[in-house]
Write a protein that holds these residues in place. Structure first.
Motif, PDB file in Angstrom:
ATOM      1  N   ALA A  63       4.129 103.755  80.162  1.00 30.22           N
ATOM      2  CA  ALA A  63       5.328 103.825  79.325  1.00 30.22           C
ATOM      3  C   ALA A  63       6.567 104.068  80.184  1.00 30.22           C
ATOM      4  O   ALA A  63       7.624 103.462  79.980  1.00 30.22           O
ATOM      5  N   ASP A  66       7.419 100.863  81.924  1.00 32.51           N
ATOM      6  CA  ASP A  66       7.954  99.834  81.029  1.00 32.51           C
ATOM      7  C   ASP A  66       9.257 100.245  80.354  1.00 32.51           C
ATOM      8  O   ASP A  66       9.764  99.510  79.503  1.00 32.51           O
ATOM      9  N   ALA A  68       9.631 102.815  78.306  1.00 33.13           N
ATOM     10  CA  ALA A  68       9.322 103.269  76.948  1.00 33.13           C
ATOM     11  C   ALA A  68       9.090 104.769  76.891  1.00 33.13           C
ATOM     12  O   ALA A  68       8.430 105.265  75.983  1.00 33.13           O
ATOM     13  N   TYR A  70      11.031 108.423  76.699  1.00 33.25           N
ATOM     14  CA  TYR A  70      12.346 108.938  76.299  1.00 33.25           C
ATOM     15  C   TYR A  70      12.375 110.443  76.440  1.00 33.25           C
ATOM     16  O   TYR A  70      11.353 111.128  76.334  1.00 33.25           O
ATOM     17  N   SER A  81       6.283 102.771  72.091  1.00 32.26           N
ATOM     18  CA  SER A  81       5.833 101.436  72.492  1.00 32.26           C
ATOM     19  C   SER A  81       7.031 100.654  72.991  1.00 32.26           C
ATOM     20  O   SER A  81       8.158 100.882  72.559  1.00 32.26           O
ATOM     21  N   PRO A  82       6.840  99.712  73.941  1.00 28.51           N
ATOM     22  CA  PRO A  82       7.967  98.976  74.509  1.00 28.51           C
ATOM     23  C   PRO A  82       8.788  98.220  73.473  1.00 28.51           C
ATOM     24  O   PRO A  82       9.980  98.006  73.663  1.00 28.51           O
ATOM     25  N   SER A  83       8.159  97.767  72.374  1.00 23.54           N
ATOM     26  CA  SER A  83       8.873  96.985  71.365  1.00 23.54           C
ATOM     27  C   SER A  83       9.565  97.849  70.324  1.00 23.54           C
ATOM     28  O   SER A  83      10.341  97.347  69.511  1.00 23.54           O
ATOM     29  N   ALA A  92      16.480 106.954  77.113  1.00 23.64           N
ATOM     30  CA  ALA A  92      15.412 106.428  77.963  1.00 23.64           C
ATOM     31  C   ALA A  92      15.487 107.033  79.354  1.00 23.64           C
ATOM     32  O   ALA A  92      16.573 107.227  79.918  1.00 23.64           O
TER      33      ALA A  92
END
Length: 527
Positions: A63, A66, A68, A70, A81-83, A92
């Protein structure tokens, strides 16, 4: 609207689940430094999380990798999740190049816990060149204690021993030096040498005498292994070079050794075989891409036939009129070599062309820990043995071979008993040319293929044939292997250039003392 709201709801649920799982498995004290500003603390936190070796730790690192991961206002680290959209009030965590490298190292180290032995072995080897911190070293020790695969365990033992050289306990350092004496290589030699060098105060860098003694023993053991590895490597590459010289000279042993023709175009027949291999490879890539790795099976007969046809055409049109006239033969075949080289430049261009090794000839086998024996050179050694055996059987076990030997030993008597001497001359020269074409196939697997390929081997081919004894197949084999071995054994001592010069001087002196070479031919008549 309903779809967007449902998507946000599901993302929020996933966020809560992931965050809860990660935080439940990883202590907050390890996660919080990731959101801080201290670069050293962030790198150390990544290493500590990676040393946990758990799926949750891998999820956090991926995470972070990528983008992801925070950081909330209260310092809590949240995994998303990245999306998914960023959590409200959270930012972030920024990843710079140094932290990204630390993440990659931590993830590769976590492969030490993978179920596949090859992944664990790759991860252990990746750590060999790294300086491990306490958390990574603890993970390596834990994995080593439970490791069942012998190869992986050996690399882990080496990894731990390298780290233990810096341990405060002299007994641990001494044990580490003992392990390096058994498993260490050239990469670990500087570490051991540093223990024997003088420190800043003028005394030994290693204060304990028993550790210094163990380090010295380890250095001697490593040097001994390196010497044995280099010797085996030189012997192998000497056989490989001898096989190449044999394939290059075997056809000349027939045209020059048996027929007495000084064929200066022999190198260009090698070149023709190499270009035939290139054409076959191109045809396979275009029309049979699924069988591209099998192109050599078609290239071998194609190269033999093409080179043999060219040789027979040369014999019928030029060389047949020059038997018994060595100077004119030399000049004529030298001119033919120029014509063939220019023809190749016109057809294929002056630049080299690529002939790739098939997949089954790529790579190599590792022996003695670090010596890699390439598959293509092993294949060429086997190929040289097969070609030599085939030529011997042809010359000594077939009717054609009987006619060849009869014509070359006494042409007039062979003609009197009905042997078609003219046709035998053509077939013999074609046979030698075809074997040169097979040599070109082998050479195409070792280097670039270009119009000047044959010029690199024509002198060596003549040296092999003359040294072995003109007209003697056994002498050619012994001379080729002998020159290859001597050349490779001299190169580490004198260098490549001086080794070549030394071999040439030896051949000149040897031929002066024994003009017939290693083996003398019984007799030959080309009248």
């Amino acid at each position: 609207m309903m779809y967007s709201a449902l998507r946000r709801l599901l993302a929020g649920i996933a966020l809560i689940v992931l965050a809860g799982a990660a935080q439940a498995a990883i202590a907050p004290s390890l996660l919080q430094p990731l959101a801080g500003d201290d670069p050293e603390a962030r790198v150390a936190a990544v290493a500590a999380i990676g040393a946990l070796g758990t799926p949750e730790a891998a999820a956090v690192l991926r995470a972070l990798q990528d983008g992801a991961l925070y950081a909330a206002a209260d310092g809590q680290v949240i995994v998303a999740s990245p999306s998914a959209t960023a959590p409200a009030g959270a930012e972030a965590i920024v990843v710079n190049n140094r932290l990204r490298a630390a993440i990659a190292a931590a993830l590769s180290g976590m492969d030490l816990l993978a179920p596949q032995p090859e992944r664990r072995l790759a991860a252990a080897r990746a750590w060999l060149g790294e300086e491990l911190d306490a958390a990574q070293l603890a993970l390596a020790r834990r994995v080593m204690a439970a490791e069942q695969d012998a190869d992986v365990r050996q690399v882990l033992q080496l990894l731990v021993a390298i780290a233990d050289l810096h341990a405060p306990d002299p007994a641990v350092r001494r044990a580490a030096a003992t392990v390096l004496a058994e498993q260490g290589g050239s990469a670990q030699r500087p570490l051991l040498q540093a223990m024997l060098d003088k420190g800043a105060d003028g005394g030994p860098a290693e204060a304990d005498a028993s550790v210094r003694s163990a380090a010295e023993v380890a250095l001697n053991a490593i040097d001994g292994r390196q010497a044995r590895t280099e010797l085996v490597g030189n012997l192998f590459y000497g056989i490989s070079l001898g096989s190449v010289l044999l394939l290059a000279a075997l056809g000349l042993a027939i045209t020059f050794g048996l027929m007495g023709i000084i064929n200066m175009a022999h190198g260009e027949l090698l070149m023709i075989g190499a270009y035939a291999t290139y054409l076959i490879q191109s045809l396979f890539r275009r029309y049979l891409p699924e069988a591209a790795d099998l192109y050599l099976l078609a290239a071998l007969p194609a190269a033999f036939v093409v080179a043999a046809l060219v040789g027979m055409a040369l014999e019928r049109t030029v060389i047949r009129w020059l038997y018994g006239r060595p100077l004119e033969t030399l000049l004529a075949t030298w001119g033919i070599s120029l014509v063939l080289m220019q023809a190749v430049r016109t057809l294929f261009g002056a630049q080299n062309v690529e002939v790739a090794n098939p997949a089954w000839m790529s790579g190599g086998v590792t022996v003695l820990g670090s010596l890699v024996l390439p598959y293509n050179r092993i294949a060429i050694i086997v190929f040289a043995v097969l070609v030599t055996a085939g030529v011997w059987l042809l010359l000594n076990g077939t009717r054609l071979g009987l006619f060849v030997r009869a014509v070359m030993q006494n042409r007039r008597m062979a003609g009197c008993v009905g042997v078609p001497t003219g046709r035998i001359d053509m077939l013999t020269f074609g046979l030698g040319s075809g074997i040169a074409g097979l040599g070109g196939v082998a050479l195409s697997q070792l280097g670039n293929v270009g119009p000047d390929l044959g010029q690199s081997y024509i002198i060596d081919s003549f040296m092999v044939v003359v040294l072995g004894g003109v007209g003697q197949l056994a002498g050619t084999v012994i001379a080729a292997l002998g020159l290859g071995e001597v050349n490779k054994l001299l190169e580490p001592v004198a260098g490549a250039v001086l080794a070549k010069i030394g071999i040439l001087v030896f051949i000149v002196i040897f031929i002066q003392r024994r003009p017939q070479g290693l083996f003398a031919v019984k007799g030959r008549s080309v009248e």
